[in-house]
Motif scaffolding. Structure first.
Motif, PDB file in Angstrom:
ATOM      1  N   VAL A 154       0.837  -1.205   0.000  1.00 52.33           N
ATOM      2  CA  VAL A 154       0.000   0.000   0.000  1.00 52.33           C
ATOM      3  C   VAL A 154       0.871   1.254   0.000  1.00 52.33           C
ATOM      4  O   VAL A 154       0.612   2.202  -0.761  1.00 52.33           O
ATOM      5  CB  VAL A 154      -0.955  -0.007   1.205  1.00 52.33           C
ATOM      6  CG1 VAL A 154      -1.700   1.321   1.312  1.00 52.33           C
ATOM      7  CG2 VAL A 154      -1.953  -1.156   1.095  1.00 52.33           C
ATOM      8  N   VAL A 155       1.911   1.274   0.830  1.00 55.61           N
ATOM      9  CA  VAL A 155       2.798   2.442   0.874  1.00 55.61           C
ATOM     10  C   VAL A 155       3.490   2.635  -0.471  1.00 55.61           C
ATOM     11  O   VAL A 155       3.596   3.761  -0.981  1.00 55.61           O
ATOM     12  CB  VAL A 155       3.837   2.291   2.006  1.00 55.61           C
ATOM     13  CG1 VAL A 155       4.898   3.386   1.899  1.00 55.61           C
ATOM     14  CG2 VAL A 155       3.162   2.361   3.361  1.00 55.61           C
ATOM     15  N   MET A 156       3.967   1.553  -1.065  1.00 58.11           N
ATOM     16  CA  MET A 156       4.649   1.633  -2.347  1.00 58.11           C
ATOM     17  C   MET A 156       3.722   2.210  -3.420  1.00 58.11           C
ATOM     18  O   MET A 156       4.116   3.102  -4.190  1.00 58.11           O
ATOM     19  CB  MET A 156       5.147   0.247  -2.763  1.00 58.11           C
ATOM     20  CG  MET A 156       5.969   0.228  -4.049  1.00 58.11           C
ATOM     21  SD  MET A 156       6.817  -1.337  -4.300  1.00 58.11           S
ATOM     22  CE  MET A 156       5.389  -2.423  -4.485  1.00 58.11           C
ATOM     23  N   HIS A 157       2.481   1.728  -3.466  1.00 56.03           N
ATOM     24  CA  HIS A 157       1.529   2.232  -4.450  1.00 56.03           C
ATOM     25  C   HIS A 157       1.109   3.670  -4.143  1.00 56.03           C
ATOM     26  O   HIS A 157       0.871   4.462  -5.055  1.00 56.03           O
ATOM     27  CB  HIS A 157       0.300   1.327  -4.506  1.00 56.03           C
ATOM     28  CG  HIS A 157       0.577   0.010  -5.161  1.00 56.03           C
ATOM     29  ND1 HIS A 157      -0.268  -1.070  -5.065  1.00 56.03           N
ATOM     30  CD2 HIS A 157       1.609  -0.402  -5.929  1.00 56.03           C
ATOM     31  CE1 HIS A 157       0.233  -2.091  -5.741  1.00 56.03           C
ATOM     32  NE2 HIS A 157       1.370  -1.703  -6.267  1.00 56.03           N
ATOM     33  N   LEU A 158       1.026   4.001  -2.852  1.00 55.53           N
ATOM     34  CA  LEU A 158       0.686   5.370  -2.458  1.00 55.53           C
ATOM     35  C   LEU A 158       1.757   6.341  -2.943  1.00 55.53           C
ATOM     36  O   LEU A 158       1.450   7.408  -3.486  1.00 55.53           O
ATOM     37  CB  LEU A 158       0.551   5.452  -0.941  1.00 55.53           C
ATOM     38  CG  LEU A 158       0.196   6.828  -0.351  1.00 55.53           C
ATOM     39  CD1 LEU A 158      -1.190   7.243  -0.795  1.00 55.53           C
ATOM     40  CD2 LEU A 158       0.273   6.777   1.172  1.00 55.53           C
ATOM     41  N   LEU A 159       3.022   5.975  -2.791  1.00 55.52           N
ATOM     42  CA  LEU A 159       4.117   6.839  -3.219  1.00 55.52           C
ATOM     43  C   LEU A 159       4.172   6.959  -4.732  1.00 55.52           C
ATOM     44  O   LEU A 159       4.685   7.953  -5.260  1.00 55.52           O
ATOM     45  CB  LEU A 159       5.447   6.293  -2.685  1.00 55.52           C
ATOM     46  CG  LEU A 159       5.598   6.319  -1.158  1.00 55.52           C
ATOM     47  CD1 LEU A 159       6.908   5.673  -0.740  1.00 55.52           C
ATOM     48  CD2 LEU A 159       5.519   7.752  -0.630  1.00 55.52           C
ATOM     49  N   ARG A 160       3.656   5.956  -5.438  1.00 52.26           N
ATOM     50  CA  ARG A 160       3.614   6.012  -6.900  1.00 52.26           C
ATOM     51  C   ARG A 160       2.422   6.806  -7.419  1.00 52.26           C
ATOM     52  O   ARG A 160       2.305   7.068  -8.613  1.00 52.26           O
ATOM     53  CB  ARG A 160       3.537   4.592  -7.470  1.00 52.26           C
ATOM     54  CG  ARG A 160       4.812   3.793  -7.324  1.00 52.26           C
ATOM     55  CD  ARG A 160       4.595   2.378  -7.830  1.00 52.26           C
ATOM     56  NE  ARG A 160       5.815   1.584  -7.780  1.00 52.26           N
ATOM     57  CZ  ARG A 160       5.872   0.276  -8.027  1.00 52.26           C
ATOM     58  NH1 ARG A 160       4.752  -0.374  -8.352  1.00 52.26           N
ATOM     59  NH2 ARG A 160       7.005  -0.371  -7.962  1.00 52.26           N
ATOM     60  N   GLY A 161       1.500   7.155  -6.515  1.00 45.22           N
ATOM     61  CA  GLY A 161       0.310   7.875  -6.938  1.00 45.22           C
ATOM     62  C   GLY A 161      -0.733   6.981  -7.553  1.00 45.22           C
ATOM     63  O   GLY A 161      -1.496   7.419  -8.426  1.00 45.22           O
ATOM     64  N   SER A 162      -0.810   5.723  -7.107  1.00 35.25           N
ATOM     65  CA  SER A 162      -1.759   4.767  -7.679  1.00 35.25           C
ATOM     66  C   SER A 162      -3.195   5.135  -7.329  1.00 35.25           C
ATOM     67  O   SER A 162      -3.453   5.867  -6.366  1.00 35.25           O
ATOM     68  CB  SER A 162      -1.455   3.354  -7.171  1.00 35.25           C
ATOM     69  OG  SER A 162      -0.174   2.935  -7.570  1.00 35.25           O
ATOM     70  N   GLY A 163      -4.131   4.575  -8.095  1.00 33.42           N
ATOM     71  CA  GLY A 163      -5.552   4.750  -7.824  1.00 33.42           C
ATOM     72  C   GLY A 163      -6.064   3.666  -6.899  1.00 33.42           C
ATOM     73  O   GLY A 163      -5.301   3.020  -6.175  1.00 33.42           O
ATOM     74  N   VAL A 164      -7.376   3.431  -6.944  1.00 35.00           N
ATOM     75  CA  VAL A 164      -7.976   2.498  -5.993  1.00 35.00           C
ATOM     76  C   VAL A 164      -7.471   1.069  -6.184  1.00 35.00           C
ATOM     77  O   VAL A 164      -7.308   0.333  -5.212  1.00 35.00           O
ATOM     78  CB  VAL A 164      -9.524   2.520  -6.075  1.00 35.00           C
ATOM     79  CG1 VAL A 164     -10.057   3.851  -5.591  1.00 35.00           C
ATOM     80  CG2 VAL A 164     -10.003   2.223  -7.490  1.00 35.00           C
ATOM     81  N   ASP A 165      -7.194   0.667  -7.412  1.00 38.43           N
ATOM     82  CA  ASP A 165      -6.693  -0.686  -7.632  1.00 38.43           C
ATOM     83  C   ASP A 165      -5.344  -0.892  -6.940  1.00 38.43           C
ATOM     84  O   ASP A 165      -5.097  -1.933  -6.336  1.00 38.43           O
ATOM     85  CB  ASP A 165      -6.552  -0.985  -9.121  1.00 38.43           C
ATOM     86  CG  ASP A 165      -7.896  -1.203  -9.797  1.00 38.43           C
ATOM     87  OD1 ASP A 165      -8.796  -1.756  -9.132  1.00 38.43           O
ATOM     88  OD2 ASP A 165      -8.048  -0.844 -10.973  1.00 38.43           O
ATOM     89  N   GLY A 166      -4.474   0.100  -7.042  1.00 39.67           N
ATOM     90  CA  GLY A 166      -3.171  -0.020  -6.393  1.00 39.67           C
ATOM     91  C   GLY A 166      -3.273   0.044  -4.888  1.00 39.67           C
ATOM     92  O   GLY A 166      -2.613  -0.726  -4.178  1.00 39.67           O
ATOM     93  N   LEU A 167      -4.112   0.952  -4.365  1.00 36.59           N
ATOM     94  CA  LEU A 167      -4.252   1.085  -2.918  1.00 36.59           C
ATOM     95  C   LEU A 167      -4.978  -0.106  -2.301  1.00 36.59           C
ATOM     96  O   LEU A 167      -4.928  -0.300  -1.087  1.00 36.59           O
ATOM     97  CB  LEU A 167      -4.983   2.383  -2.577  1.00 36.59           C
ATOM     98  CG  LEU A 167      -4.230   3.668  -2.948  1.00 36.59           C
ATOM     99  CD1 LEU A 167      -5.052   4.890  -2.562  1.00 36.59           C
ATOM    100  CD2 LEU A 167      -2.873   3.705  -2.271  1.00 36.59           C
ATOM    101  N   ALA A 168      -5.641  -0.915  -3.127  1.00 35.05           N
ATOM    102  CA  ALA A 168      -6.267  -2.137  -2.617  1.00 35.05           C
ATOM    103  C   ALA A 168      -5.226  -3.191  -2.265  1.00 35.05           C
ATOM    104  O   ALA A 168      -5.544  -4.191  -1.612  1.00 35.05           O
ATOM    105  CB  ALA A 168      -7.250  -2.700  -3.646  1.00 35.05           C
ATOM    106  N   GLY A 169      -3.992  -2.973  -2.689  1.00 37.18           N
ATOM    107  CA  GLY A 169      -2.906  -3.883  -2.325  1.00 37.18           C
ATOM    108  C   GLY A 169      -3.066  -5.262  -2.939  1.00 37.18           C
ATOM    109  O   GLY A 169      -3.610  -5.418  -4.031  1.00 37.18           O
ATOM    110  N   VAL A 170      -2.584  -6.260  -2.227  1.00 33.80           N
ATOM    111  CA  VAL A 170      -2.727  -7.642  -2.683  1.00 33.80           C
ATOM    112  C   VAL A 170      -4.045  -8.197  -2.149  1.00 33.80           C
ATOM    113  O   VAL A 170      -4.419  -7.930  -1.009  1.00 33.80           O
ATOM    114  CB  VAL A 170      -1.535  -8.514  -2.231  1.00 33.80           C
ATOM    115  CG1 VAL A 170      -0.267  -8.068  -2.930  1.00 33.80           C
ATOM    116  CG2 VAL A 170      -1.339  -8.463  -0.730  1.00 33.80           C
TER     117      VAL A 170
END
Length: 289
Positions: free
Chosen positions: A36-52
């Motif tokens: 979640v932190v990695m995707h947050l730093l990349r500026g991801s949307g909801v799919d990325g913030l949903a993690g694994v």
């Protein structure tokens, strides 16, 4: 690359073992927090913030609700000795730096950091699932596949809320094999074209794809291949031969073989097709840059 090969081997083995066979991985809550932190730093949307996800296809993650400490305590109580990959503790990759530097700093600020990040992932997963279902409900009305591409009806697309529109575009990207190649800027530009672009306006996309406004429809497809004249290829080679090594290096730019989508030449003797590189394309007068 190693991760993809590992999963490819596991999935092949699972299929050989028969229907219903699943692959259980050891991902835990700490892994979810890192993701979640990695995707947050990349500026991801909801799919990325949903993690694994707890389950994705043949893969299940039964330990996702447990912390590393809880898993290690269980192993110790049962006399088990889990294997440890020492490379996980080297700060030579983004995920490792998040694990070794960023998350410890966040935990000093809030000991419940991992739990909070896992709750965020669950909430974003619910939103992502809702948007996917809403998009699938209108997909058949909005998009039609034909002639090696897709036609989108602008009237159906424009009626959808912005979040559903972007999810429709991501659904198309998955079907076209472009999900990893597109960024927020691509989706934003496509949304502008779909909602208000002028007739005939074209948007160039990665991997040789383009989007074009045609009255009440948007065409999404890959560029058709154009065959260059072999004499032009030889003229390019002759021109290169007259240049210094430095000039050739500057001209070709990328010797690893980055190609201009959809352009190739045919040797009239052997019939062999060869790619024309971006620098070739510019020099032979097919484009301006």
């Amino acid at each position: 690359a190693a991760r993809e090969r590992r999963y490819a081997f596991l999935e092949k083995t699972a299929r050989e073992m028969g229907a219903g066979t699943l692959i259980a991985t050891g991902h835990h809550a700490g892994d979810q927090a890192e993701t979640v932190v990695m995707h947050l730093l990349r500026g991801s949307g909801v799919d990325g913030l949903a993690g694994v996800r707890p389950r994705a296809g043949m893969r299940i993650r039964p330990l996702l609700c447990l912390s590393r400490a809880e898993i290690e305590a269980y192993c110790q109580a049962k006399g088990l000795r889990p294997r440890t990959d020492e490379t996980n503790f080297l700060c030579d990759a983004a995920r490792n730096r998040i694990r070794m530097e960023v998350l410890p700093a966040l935990r000093r600020y809030s000991p419940a950091t991992d739990e909070a990040l896992c709750r965020l992932a669950e909430a974003e997963a619910e939103i992502a699932d809702f948007l996917r279902e809403a998009s699938e409900a209108v997909w058949d009305d909005a998009a039609t596949q034909e002639d090696g591409g897709w036609l989108f009806r602008r009237d159906v697309y424009r009626r959808q809320p912005a979040a559903v529109r972007k999810t429709l575009l991501r659904c198309w990207a998955e079907k076209a094999g472009l999900r990893q190649a597109l960024f927020f800027s691509h989706y934003d530009a496509m949304d502008v074209l779909f909602c208000g672009g002028e007739t005939g306006k074209r948007l160039t996309l990665p991997n040789g794809f383009f989007a074009e406004r045609r009255y009440d429809e948007i065409v999404l497809r890959r560029e058709t291949k154009r065959v260059a004249d072999w004499g032009e290829v030889e003229a390019y080679r002759d021109a290169c031969a007259k240049k210094t090594e430095f000039e050739r290096t500057q001209l070709v730019k990328d010797k690893t073989g980055v190609k201009l989508a959809g352009l190739e030449a045919v040797n009239p003797v052997s019939g062999k097709r060869i790619p024309i590189f971006i620098a070739d394309y510019v020099m032979m007068g097919y484009g301006t840059g």
